[in-house]
Design an enzyme around this catalytic site. Structure first.
Site, PDB file in Angstrom:
ATOM      1  N   ASN A 210      40.360  41.870  35.454  1.00  0.00           N
ATOM      2  CA  ASN A 210      39.256  42.066  34.920  1.00  0.00           C
ATOM      3  C   ASN A 210      38.630  43.689  35.146  1.00  0.00           C
ATOM      4  O   ASN A 210      39.355  44.449  35.907  1.00  0.00           O
ATOM      5  CB  ASN A 210      38.240  41.296  35.667  1.00  0.00           C
ATOM      6  CG  ASN A 210      38.307  41.420  37.172  1.00  0.00           C
ATOM      7  OD1 ASN A 210      37.728  42.331  37.733  1.00  0.00           O
ATOM      8  ND2 ASN A 210      38.707  40.241  37.730  1.00  0.00           N
ATOM      9  N   ASP A 279      39.877  33.552  38.261  1.00  0.00           N
ATOM     10  CA  ASP A 279      39.780  32.260  38.404  1.00  0.00           C
ATOM     11  C   ASP A 279      41.061  31.646  37.940  1.00  0.00           C
ATOM     12  O   ASP A 279      41.408  30.469  38.778  1.00  0.00           O
ATOM     13  CB  ASP A 279      38.584  31.741  37.719  1.00  0.00           C
ATOM     14  CG  ASP A 279      37.389  32.299  37.966  1.00  0.00           C
ATOM     15  OD1 ASP A 279      37.215  32.432  39.424  1.00  0.00           O
ATOM     16  OD2 ASP A 279      36.379  32.406  37.270  1.00  0.00           O
ATOM     17  N   LYS A 289      60.738  40.642  30.892  1.00  0.00           N
ATOM     18  CA  LYS A 289      59.651  41.177  30.088  1.00  0.00           C
ATOM     19  C   LYS A 289      59.369  40.068  28.851  1.00  0.00           C
ATOM     20  O   LYS A 289      60.463  39.715  27.931  1.00  0.00           O
ATOM     21  CB  LYS A 289      59.650  42.267  29.671  1.00  0.00           C
ATOM     22  CG  LYS A 289      58.735  42.947  28.758  1.00  0.00           C
ATOM     23  CD  LYS A 289      58.815  44.502  28.274  1.00  0.00           C
ATOM     24  CE  LYS A 289      57.819  44.877  27.290  1.00  0.00           C
ATOM     25  NZ  LYS A 289      58.224  45.974  26.622  1.00  0.00           N
ATOM     26  N   PRO A 305      43.291  29.627  43.908  1.00  0.00           N
ATOM     27  CA  PRO A 305      42.289  29.059  44.847  1.00  0.00           C
ATOM     28  C   PRO A 305      41.186  29.717  45.319  1.00  0.00           C
ATOM     29  O   PRO A 305      41.169  31.096  44.377  1.00  0.00           O
ATOM     30  CB  PRO A 305      43.172  29.457  45.991  1.00  0.00           C
ATOM     31  CG  PRO A 305      44.025  30.824  45.858  1.00  0.00           C
ATOM     32  CD  PRO A 305      44.398  30.275  44.492  1.00  0.00           C
ATOM     33  N   PHE A 324      29.206  36.801  45.999  1.00  0.00           N
ATOM     34  CA  PHE A 324      28.342  37.713  44.966  1.00  0.00           C
ATOM     35  C   PHE A 324      28.787  36.465  43.786  1.00  0.00           C
ATOM     36  O   PHE A 324      29.387  35.788  43.648  1.00  0.00           O
ATOM     37  CB  PHE A 324      29.009  39.134  44.343  1.00  0.00           C
ATOM     38  CG  PHE A 324      28.856  39.937  45.228  1.00  0.00           C
ATOM     39  CD1 PHE A 324      29.043  40.276  46.589  1.00  0.00           C
ATOM     40  CD2 PHE A 324      28.005  41.043  44.664  1.00  0.00           C
ATOM     41  CE1 PHE A 324      28.424  41.318  47.241  1.00  0.00           C
ATOM     42  CE2 PHE A 324      27.258  42.087  45.308  1.00  0.00           C
ATOM     43  CZ  PHE A 324      27.691  42.456  46.582  1.00  0.00           C
ATOM     44  N   LYS A 338      26.297  28.358  42.819  1.00  0.00           N
ATOM     45  CA  LYS A 338      27.436  28.820  43.584  1.00  0.00           C
ATOM     46  C   LYS A 338      26.996  28.757  45.109  1.00  0.00           C
ATOM     47  O   LYS A 338      28.038  28.368  45.749  1.00  0.00           O
ATOM     48  CB  LYS A 338      27.802  30.289  43.030  1.00  0.00           C
ATOM     49  CG  LYS A 338      28.346  30.136  41.722  1.00  0.00           C
ATOM     50  CD  LYS A 338      28.812  31.680  41.101  1.00  0.00           C
ATOM     51  CE  LYS A 338      29.430  31.519  39.635  1.00  0.00           C
ATOM     52  NZ  LYS A 338      29.739  32.807  38.854  1.00  0.00           N
ATOM     53  N   LYS A 342      29.932  26.570  46.689  1.00  0.00           N
ATOM     54  CA  LYS A 342      30.522  27.002  47.614  1.00  0.00           C
ATOM     55  C   LYS A 342      30.467  27.153  49.141  1.00  0.00           C
ATOM     56  O   LYS A 342      31.060  27.681  50.156  1.00  0.00           O
ATOM     57  CB  LYS A 342      30.873  28.432  47.095  1.00  0.00           C
ATOM     58  CG  LYS A 342      31.426  28.436  45.666  1.00  0.00           C
ATOM     59  CD  LYS A 342      32.083  29.899  45.283  1.00  0.00           C
ATOM     60  CE  LYS A 342      32.318  29.900  43.820  1.00  0.00           C
ATOM     61  NZ  LYS A 342      33.549  30.771  43.595  1.00  0.00           N
TER      62      LYS A 342
END
Ligand code: PMT
Length: 398
Positions: A210, A279, A289, A305, A324, A338, A342
């Site tokens: 990301n 995720d 490849k 995880p 965050f 969250k 969490k």
């Protein structure tokens, strides 16, 4: 005020009528045990003599950029490295403009560009010059770069006007400088921070990842270290240099990050998850490849995880576990979800649909949410936000 003892302070003086007050400023700093070197612009020498400031600081005053006497002719770099803080008082409108533009056309501006030390400016100018949109834009630019702006004060001005633009009194400037050194609110605390992206391999040359640059996590690590904490920074692949006094652990995948977090984060005082952990990861990683043959290719992904959720329920749970939440819609609602799911103590929500904040930006603006409240921290440089966050967290810890 004891925090100024043995500190290396460069006092920058630019050319305004308030320059005479820099004499008092230097005297106050010396009284409190600071080592002071004065750097003047040419304009400043029209208002106060270098000899006065030399006598008060006990050091030669620096004016010229090219100084043959300095070792290897790099006087500005030596001064920039020497400083624990650069305090510019008075800072005229012209000086602020040159700082905002990143000019290096005299010794003072060059030091400001070259120094890793924190920079404070105390503006002084006519009230109309202060409220001019150009000056306002320059101040906003400097604040975004984490320059601290002290004042100006309002009142009667040398030109006869009444309004904002007076130099803040030297004793208050000194108090603010001392306070910036006193922020050891996390002395002896152990803080572990995750930063950056993770990379999840598809084959030996490709991966899923990301846009996280690591800037937010690195700013947090720097702020915690400056506040006296023992900091471990667990980072995915980024191109940032390690902040001073921070232990850095480089990892690649979510699995690696979890392992490092459990090893270093168990029983710590504060664990902050600023990393953008992938995720999902490819269920199988091709040993070779993957060849281009089909028009479409389908990958089987499996859940990674959850690093922070694991930390929040581990036996040696950190005292505070802070996540965050990177959201693109219904930010507060999703972030609160969250927090609960969490088992976090705080969640720091940021809107990553905006291009000016969040991923890969120097700025951010966040909502700090716990089980009873929500505090907005307005748009600021990530370093400034990080400091504010740790101020809040330190008071919660104590
Ligand atoms: O790195 P920058 O370019 O400076 O950008 C900063 C940032 C936008 C990445 C940062 O401010 C931020 O929002 N980080 C969290 C990104 C994220 O993954 O958010 P999330 O809402 O998907 O995850 C919530 C929390 O769970 C986060 O603390 C995350 O670290 C954690 N998590 C998520 C998934 C996972 N498998 N393990 C985790 O620990």
């Amino acid at each position: 005020m004891g925090h100024l003892f043995n500190r290396n302070i460069i006092v920058g003086v630019s050319g305004g009528i308030a320059a005479y007050k820099s004499a008092e400023l230097v005297r106050e700093l010396r009284k409190l045990g600071a080592r002071v070197k004065v750097v003047m612009t040419r304009g400043a020498t029209e208002f106060i003599t270098p000899l006065t400031l030399q006598a008060l600081s006990g050091e030669p005053v620096h004016i010229d950029l090219l100084n043959e006497a300095a070792e290897a002719g790099m006087g500005h770099i030596e001064l920039a490295r020497w400083a624990d803080a650069l305090l510019i008082a008075p800072a005229t409108a012209d000086l602020l403009a040159r700082l905002a533009a990143g000019r290096a056309d005299d010794l003072l501006c060059t030091i400001a560009l070259a120094t890793p030390a924190p920079i404070m400016v105390a503006p002084a100018m006519n009230q109309h010059m202060w409220s001019n949109p150009s000056t306002a834009a320059n101040i906003a630019t400097l604040m975004k770069r984490a320059v601290t702006v002290i004042g100006p004060a309002a009142g009667e001005q040398a030109c006869g006007d009444v309004g904002p633009g007076r130099l803040v009194e030297p004793e208050h400037i000194v108090a603010q400088l001392a306070e910036s050194f006193s922020a050891q609110s996390l002395a002896g605390r152990r803080v572990v921070i995750t930063a950056g992206p993770t990379q999840e391999a598809l084959d030996p040359v490709r991966y899923l990842s990301n846009h996280s640059s690591g800037k937010m996590g690195f700013a947090l690590a720097r702020a915690a270290a400056e506040a006296g904490a023992l900091v471990t920074l667990i980072t995915g692949p980024v191109v940032l240099s390690t902040p001073m006094n921070v232990e850095r652990i480089d990892v690649v995948s979510a699995d690696d990050m979890l392992e490092a977090a459990q090893l270093h984060g168990a029983g710590c005082d504060i664990f902050v998850g600023a990393a953008a952990v992938a995720d999902y990861r490819p269920a199988t990683v091709s040993g070779q490849k993957i060849k281009k043959s089909e028009d479409r290719i389908v990958f089987d992904l499996m859940k990674n995880p959850d690093v922070i959720a694991t930390m929040a329920v581990m036996e040696q749970r950190p005292t505070l576990v802070i996540g965050f939440a990177a959201e693109t819609e219904k930010m507060l609602e999703h972030a609160r979800g969250k927090l609960l799911k969490k088992s976090l103590d705080f969640v720091i929500a940021n809107d990553v649909s905006r291009s000016d904040i969040g991923f890969n930006s120097d700025l951010n603006c966040v909502s700090v949410i716990d089980h009873t409240s929500c505090t907005e921290l307005p748009l600021a440089n990530k370093s400034v936000l990080a400091k504010r966050l740790f101020d809040m967290l330190a008071s919660r810890l104590s």
